[in-house]
Enzyme design. Structure first.
Site, short mmCIF file in Angstrom:
data_model
loop_
_atom_site.label_atom_id
_atom_site.label_comp_id
_atom_site.label_asym_id
_atom_site.label_seq_id
_atom_site.Cartn_x
_atom_site.Cartn_y
_atom_site.Cartn_z
N TYR A 150 0.85 -1.19 0.00
CA TYR A 150 0.00 0.00 0.00
C TYR A 150 0.89 1.24 0.00
CZ TYR A 150 -3.65 3.31 1.20
OH TYR A 150 -4.50 4.37 1.19
N TYR A 160 -3.22 4.68 9.41
CA TYR A 160 -2.70 3.38 9.00
C TYR A 160 -1.67 2.85 9.98
CZ TYR A 160 -1.90 -0.18 5.37
OH TYR A 160 -1.83 -1.36 4.66
#
Length: 267
Positions: A150, A160
């Site tokens: 990602y 995140y």
């Protein structure tokens, strides 16, 4: 309808949990394209998910394995070679987990033992898979190893958390191990940096739905779906990408190249 891009090839798919999983979609597409596969996930995930349903539909066997355990990986690879009739041609690593994220720990107050677990499951397991596979000669020449990543490995996405560092480590392993495996046996190793995707795991991240909509508007082509990702994985398992290795390949509708999209400002 498939195009037989993987006819005669054999592979191992890590991480299928349910029909929202990218690994689930990749497994379906791989078999549709002519491959024979085995499926694997951690024993706890096997109890939670529906992987046996996928296996039954694809005529594939499920081999439980904790990807952080070298013993489990040796068993997985040995049994896969026995079932499939020899070394494999591709492996998909689609594994990620953060206890800190699950427990909503702020990034500046992380539990370090949980962080170590995150790194072990989400990144170091990738190195363990490759090291074990190389030791057992479990991958054919010109094989293809993929892991899903990602863009938080390169850019800041506050919610995140330490998964960002995990993805950065994952991508580094692909480059470093990719060199050694290419020299030894012409095996290629790459990571795919995928759009935010509506998976069970993805939706567990704080603010995911809002960010999904933001990324969809920012990307000129919109977000790439799990089905789109599966198609891309198939091309990287195929012989058409034999000279692609040690790359982090963005599959995100153009998001990674954008600075600002007027569509965001108009809103």
């Amino acid at each position: 309808m498939g195009h037989n891009l993987l006819e005669g090839k054999k592979g191992i798919i890590f991480g299928a949990l349910d029909d929202q999983s990218m690994a689930w979609k990749v497994a379906e597409k791989a078999v549709e394209e002519g491959a024979k596969i085995t499926l694997t996930n951690a024993p706890v995930a096997l109890r939670m998910g529906q992987i046996q349903e996928l296996a039954d539909s694809l005529n594939a066997e499920v081999i439980p394995a904790d990807a952080t355990s070298e013993e489990d990986l040796e068993n997985l690879l040995s049994k896969s070679m026995e079932i499939l009739g020899g070394p494999v041609d591709f492996i998909l690593h689609s594994i990620g987990m953060s206890v800190n994220v699950r427990k909503n720990k702020p990034y500046t107050e992380l539990n370090y033992s949980w962080m170590e677990k995150t790194f072990d499951v989400s990144a170091i397991s990738f190195h363990k898979v490759m090291q074990t596979a190389m030791k057992l000669n479990a991958v054919n020449e010109w094989g293809s190893i993929l892991a899903l990543s990602y863009i938080a490995a390169q850019r800041t996405f506050p919610d995140y958390s330490e998964m960002a560092e995990s993805k950065a480590l994952l991508e580094s392993f692909a480059r470093s191990f990719g060199y050694h495996w290419a020299v030894k046996n012409k095996v290629r190793v790459n990571t795919i940096s995928q759009s935010p995707t509506m998976t069970t795991a993805g939706q567990g991240v704080k603010g995911f739905h809002e960010f999904f909509d933001y990324a969809d508007k920012m990307s000129p082509l919109g977000n790439a779906t799990a089905d789109d990702c599966a198609d891309y994985c198939i091309t990287l398992f195929s012989d058409y990408t034999r000279m692609v290795t040690m790359q982090n390949l963005y599959h995100d509708g153009g998001f990674s190249s954008m600075g600002m999209n007027p569509a965001i400002l108009d809103k």
